[in-house]
Motif scaffolding. Structure first.
Motif, mmCIF file in Angstrom:
data_model
loop_
_atom_site.group_PDB
_atom_site.id
_atom_site.type_symbol
_atom_site.label_atom_id
_atom_site.label_comp_id
_atom_site.label_asym_id
_atom_site.label_seq_id
_atom_site.Cartn_x
_atom_site.Cartn_y
_atom_site.Cartn_z
ATOM 1 N N SER A 77 14.175 45.219 -3.701
ATOM 2 C CA SER A 77 15.482 45.741 -4.210
ATOM 3 C C SER A 77 16.360 44.778 -3.194
ATOM 4 O O SER A 77 17.372 45.019 -3.105
ATOM 5 N N LEU A 78 15.959 44.410 -2.341
ATOM 6 C CA LEU A 78 16.920 43.503 -0.800
ATOM 7 C C LEU A 78 17.485 42.034 -2.014
ATOM 8 O O LEU A 78 18.186 41.360 -1.641
ATOM 9 N N PHE A 79 16.810 42.229 -2.886
ATOM 10 C CA PHE A 79 17.224 39.884 -3.843
ATOM 11 C C PHE A 79 17.296 41.088 -4.859
ATOM 12 O O PHE A 79 17.420 39.846 -5.553
ATOM 13 N N GLU A 80 17.511 41.971 -5.242
ATOM 14 C CA GLU A 80 18.516 42.148 -6.452
ATOM 15 C C GLU A 80 20.058 41.761 -6.214
ATOM 16 O O GLU A 80 20.672 42.205 -5.365
ATOM 17 N N ILE A 81 20.477 41.337 -7.459
ATOM 18 C CA ILE A 81 22.153 41.483 -7.597
ATOM 19 C C ILE A 81 23.282 42.954 -7.729
ATOM 20 O O ILE A 81 21.975 43.927 -8.666
ATOM 21 N N ARG A 82 23.801 43.110 -6.476
ATOM 22 C CA ARG A 82 23.917 44.260 -6.024
ATOM 23 C C ARG A 82 23.583 45.575 -5.918
ATOM 24 O O ARG A 82 23.543 46.214 -6.201
ATOM 25 N N GLY A 83 22.336 45.172 -5.398
ATOM 26 C CA GLY A 83 21.297 46.251 -5.319
ATOM 27 C C GLY A 83 21.731 46.949 -3.970
ATOM 28 O O GLY A 83 22.350 46.768 -2.841
ATOM 29 N N THR A 84 21.259 48.562 -3.696
ATOM 30 C CA THR A 84 21.964 49.580 -2.510
ATOM 31 C C THR A 84 19.999 49.535 -2.110
ATOM 32 O O THR A 84 19.928 50.433 -2.491
ATOM 33 N N PRO A 85 20.610 48.762 -0.407
ATOM 34 C CA PRO A 85 19.497 49.124 0.479
ATOM 35 C C PRO A 85 19.503 50.544 0.952
ATOM 36 O O PRO A 85 20.355 50.989 0.558
ATOM 37 N N SER A 86 18.710 51.105 1.069
ATOM 38 C CA SER A 86 18.549 52.738 2.014
ATOM 39 C C SER A 86 19.044 52.540 2.884
ATOM 40 O O SER A 86 19.744 51.413 3.223
ATOM 41 N N PRO A 87 20.263 53.710 3.772
ATOM 42 C CA PRO A 87 21.205 53.966 4.675
ATOM 43 C C PRO A 87 20.207 52.615 6.019
ATOM 44 O O PRO A 87 20.716 52.269 6.626
ATOM 45 N N ARG A 88 18.573 54.372 6.282
ATOM 46 C CA ARG A 88 18.038 52.954 6.887
ATOM 47 C C ARG A 88 17.824 51.647 7.264
ATOM 48 O O ARG A 88 18.099 50.922 8.316
ATOM 49 N N MET A 89 17.601 50.733 6.178
ATOM 50 C CA MET A 89 17.400 50.070 5.629
ATOM 51 C C MET A 89 18.412 49.287 5.726
ATOM 52 O O MET A 89 18.220 48.031 6.546
ATOM 53 N N SER A 90 19.485 49.343 5.754
ATOM 54 C CA SER A 90 21.462 48.904 5.881
ATOM 55 C C SER A 90 21.210 48.528 7.570
ATOM 56 O O SER A 90 21.380 47.781 8.134
ATOM 57 N N THR A 91 20.554 49.722 8.365
ATOM 58 C CA THR A 91 21.019 49.838 9.802
ATOM 59 C C THR A 91 20.137 48.928 9.710
ATOM 60 O O THR A 91 21.109 48.105 11.041
ATOM 61 N N ALA A 92 18.868 48.627 9.812
ATOM 62 C CA ALA A 92 18.209 47.664 10.499
ATOM 63 C C ALA A 92 18.339 46.375 9.953
ATOM 64 O O ALA A 92 17.860 45.481 10.293
ATOM 65 N N LEU A 93 19.116 45.837 8.759
ATOM 66 C CA LEU A 93 19.624 45.107 8.092
ATOM 67 C C LEU A 93 20.495 44.245 9.427
ATOM 68 O O LEU A 93 20.558 42.988 9.623
ATOM 69 N N GLN A 94 21.560 44.717 10.079
ATOM 70 C CA GLN A 94 23.239 45.071 10.429
ATOM 71 C C GLN A 94 22.724 44.342 11.884
ATOM 72 O O GLN A 94 22.133 43.730 12.698
ATOM 73 N N VAL A 95 20.888 45.093 12.424
ATOM 74 C CA VAL A 95 21.083 44.597 13.424
ATOM 75 C C VAL A 95 20.215 43.208 13.640
ATOM 76 O O VAL A 95 20.492 42.565 14.950
ATOM 77 N N ALA A 96 18.848 43.532 12.499
ATOM 78 C CA ALA A 96 18.449 42.393 12.166
ATOM 79 C C ALA A 96 19.243 40.901 12.046
ATOM 80 O O ALA A 96 19.350 39.765 12.250
ATOM 81 N N GLY A 97 20.240 41.072 11.739
ATOM 82 C CA GLY A 97 21.818 39.609 10.993
ATOM 83 C C GLY A 97 22.148 39.476 12.887
ATOM 84 O O GLY A 97 22.533 38.269 13.103
ATOM 85 N N ILE A 98 22.512 40.359 13.839
ATOM 86 C CA ILE A 98 22.704 40.285 14.696
ATOM 87 C C ILE A 98 21.983 39.418 16.251
ATOM 88 O O ILE A 98 22.325 38.251 16.712
ATOM 89 N N LEU A 99 20.609 40.359 16.006
ATOM 90 C CA LEU A 99 19.052 39.698 16.281
ATOM 91 C C LEU A 99 19.451 38.292 16.110
ATOM 92 O O LEU A 99 18.843 37.263 16.621
ATOM 93 N N ALA A 100 19.286 37.725 14.419
ATOM 94 C CA ALA A 100 19.173 36.511 13.829
ATOM 95 C C ALA A 100 20.603 35.771 14.867
ATOM 96 O O ALA A 100 20.254 34.060 14.831
ATOM 97 N N LEU A 101 21.765 35.904 14.351
ATOM 98 C CA LEU A 101 22.762 35.506 14.723
ATOM 99 C C LEU A 101 22.473 34.674 17.179
ATOM 100 O O LEU A 101 22.867 33.236 17.243
ATOM 101 N N LEU A 102 21.750 36.202 17.247
ATOM 102 C CA LEU A 102 22.254 35.400 18.785
ATOM 103 C C LEU A 102 20.856 34.626 19.064
ATOM 104 O O LEU A 102 20.735 33.771 19.678
ATOM 105 N N SER A 103 19.735 34.552 18.492
ATOM 106 C CA SER A 103 18.186 33.407 18.430
ATOM 107 C C SER A 103 18.739 33.126 18.160
ATOM 108 O O SER A 103 18.545 32.068 18.247
ATOM 109 N N LEU A 104 19.584 32.512 16.875
ATOM 110 C CA LEU A 104 20.382 30.540 16.717
ATOM 111 C C LEU A 104 20.746 30.057 17.464
ATOM 112 O O LEU A 104 21.134 28.945 17.913
ATOM 113 N N TRP A 105 22.237 31.515 18.285
ATOM 114 C CA TRP A 105 22.703 30.429 19.331
ATOM 115 C C TRP A 105 21.721 30.144 20.367
ATOM 116 O O TRP A 105 22.101 29.292 21.096
ATOM 117 N N ALA A 106 20.816 31.038 20.827
ATOM 118 C CA ALA A 106 19.757 30.933 21.707
ATOM 119 C C ALA A 106 19.602 29.474 21.446
ATOM 120 O O ALA A 106 19.281 28.749 22.415
#
Lengths: 270, 261
Positions: free
Chosen positions: B3-32
């Protein structure tokens, strides 16, 4: 071609609503005048013991909603008179109206919406809530009074029930309805027609309803006016042969079927 | 996961939180990661760790919290003034043809003013202390807020107005029961968006006669070539913005419960 208008009969009964020699003219962007309604007369009398249920039928754009707009004060005709209770309509004569689109204020609950007209009249909160609750019960919305009056919290039919209750809660003896069930599915529409018939017999307000649906007009109205012609006018009057108290069974009776057919034939001949 | 790759898919609230954290970690890792390669010098792009290490100095030497509170005070004062001016003016212009005819064009046109070019004028009019900064900020916000209020008033459905009219509402009752609640249900989140923009003007205002604030600190850090401090302060502004968003969301839920029912 201007159509021959129906002659209104004025009896001894007190007049409740009247349009006299109403004319409506619009100007196009080039300044050219277009007369859309000419010499329109409508008289609704206050029948003893019950209000009359008048239905206005007509094709789209014939000006039937104009009648409700004049009576409610939302529009003033180019010329002619609008009378309420036998005297010219005052700016303080308010007549509740149910619109086709859902018109409940979504930031208020069902109870607050129904009590709105009473609030505008300065009725104390406790009193207006008591009156509003009685009306909410009457339209079958008890249990929903603290919900916000918006979709999808309420269905389309429930929102129109709110609008009907709101228009009657402040003891209005007149109810205007502009294609109120036009946006509803067939099942809900049928239930709303039954509810309206029930309200009409229990509260007995004078109801003026505009609709496209001939069967709805015959089922609910005891007097049906057809608008047509160019400029538009009331060109035909039908009086319902159905008894005062309506029920769904009547739709299968020959008197009902015959009248629907008669009106349809007339409208198709225009 | 699909569902994460569906057009306008809606992840579960838990998945959304996990994605937000993963996004920040990815940006910090890229920066580091970029910093670790050594391709870009620490004066141009300090590492996340170097930025983190500046916070004690920012706190004890540069009084970051005090400066932050000062900036928040300027922002709040500027906003309070802008809202106090724009709400009544916006209602008048949006509701009544006389004010609409007279002022809607100037209100629309004023957005084209280059605000940073007006700093000299504001110093001339209000001096160089807090008053000038607050007035500059209030003006900068009003330029955007007033047209938004006018637009929101115009968006009030005519059907609501007609309903209230047929029920016997006076003009004042119409305002109180139809126009004001409807505009309020939209304007809180409009202000939230504008508050984010206003940080730009705070920085400009604080740079005029630097008497402190996050903008003043940023200006000082940049002049001293302390990009680590600059990055740390920018991170603080983003964090404050995040908290502001939450406050506005809470305010909206409080003032407009029907939107969340």
């Amino acid at each position: 071609m201007a159509a021959q208008s129906v002659q209104m009969v004025n009896t001894e009964l007190p007049d409740i609503l009247e349009l006299r020699e109403v004319r409506q003219v619009y100007k196009d962007p080039n300044g050219k005048e277009h007369v859309v309604i000419e010499g329109l007369n409508l008289l609704i009398e206050d029948l003893p013991g019950k209000g009359e249920f008048v239905v206005i039928l007509g094709s789209s754009g014939c000006g039937k909603s104009h009648i409700l707009r004049y009576l409610s004060g939302l529009q003033t005709p180019t010329s002619g008179d609008v009378l309420i209770d036998g005297r010219p309509r005052l700016s303080t004569d308010y007549v509740g109206m149910v619109f086709q689109a859902y018109s409940s204020l979504e930031h208020y609950t069902v109870l607050e919406n129904v009590a709105l007209g009473l609030k505008y009249r300065g009725v104390a909160k406790k009193d207006r809530e008591t009156k509003a609750m009685a009306m909410i019960e009457k339209v079958g919305l008890k249990g929903h009074e603290h919900k916000f009056a918006k979709a999808p919290t309420l269905s389309g039919g429930q929102l129109q029930r709110v609008a009907i209750a709101r228009s009657l809660a402040y003891d209005s003896k007149i109810l205007l309805m502009d294609e109120p069930f036009g946006a509803l599915d067939i099942e809900t529409r049928g239930k709303m027609q039954d509810l309206l018939a029930e309200i009409w017999t229990s509260i007995e307000p004078t109801i003026i309803m505009v609709t496209h649906a001939i069967d709805e007009a015959v089922y609910l109205g005891d007097r049906i006016y057809v608008m047509g012609g160019s400029p538009s006018n009331i060109i035909k009057e039908f009086v319902s042969p159905l008894p005062l108290v309506r029920n769904r069974q009547m739709k299968r009776e020959s008197a009902f079927i015959h009248m629907v057919q008669e009106i349809e034939d007339f409208m198709m001949s225009l | 996961m699909s569902s994460l790759f569906e057009i306008r898919g809606t992840p579960s609230p838990r998945m959304s939180t996990a994605l937000q954290v993963a996004g920040i970690l990815a940006l910090l890792s890229l920066w580091a990661g970029v910093c670790a390669t050594g391709w870009i010098g620490p004066r141009i792009l300090p590492s996340p760790l170097a930025v983190l290490r500046t916070f004690p100095a920012l706190h004890f030497q540069d009084a970051m919290v005090r400066n932050l509170l000062y900036s928040c005070f300027l922002n709040f004062a500027g906003y309070a003034e802008a809202v106090a001016v724009c709400l009544p003016l916006g209602f008048l212009i949006g509701m009544f043809p006389i004010f609409n005819g007279m002022f809607s064009k100037p209100v629309d046109s004023i957005r084209y003013l280059p605000l940073t070019a007006l700093t000299g004028l504001f110093m001339e009019w209000f001096g160089i202390e807090n008053t000038m900064k607050i007035q500059f900020l209030a003006f900068g916000i009003s330029v955007y807020l007033l047209p938004v209020v006018v637009q929101r008033v115009r968006e009030v459905p005519v059907l609501y107005q007609q309903t209230a009219f047929t029920l016997g509402a006076s003009k004042w009752q119409m305002f109180r029961t139809v126009f004001f609640p409807h505009v309020r249900s939209r304007i809180v989140l409009d202000i939230q968006v504008l508050v984010a923009i206003s940080w730009t003007y705070i920085i400009v205002a604080e740079m005029m006669n630097n008497t402190g604030g996050i903008g003043g600190l940023l200006y000082g850090s940049a002049r001293a070539g302390r990009t680590d401090k600059t990055f740390a302060l920018l991170a603080v502004i983003i964090l404050v913005g995040y908290v502001q968003d939450k406050i506005f969301l809470g305010l909206d839920m409080l003032l407009n419960p029907h939107k969340y029912s």
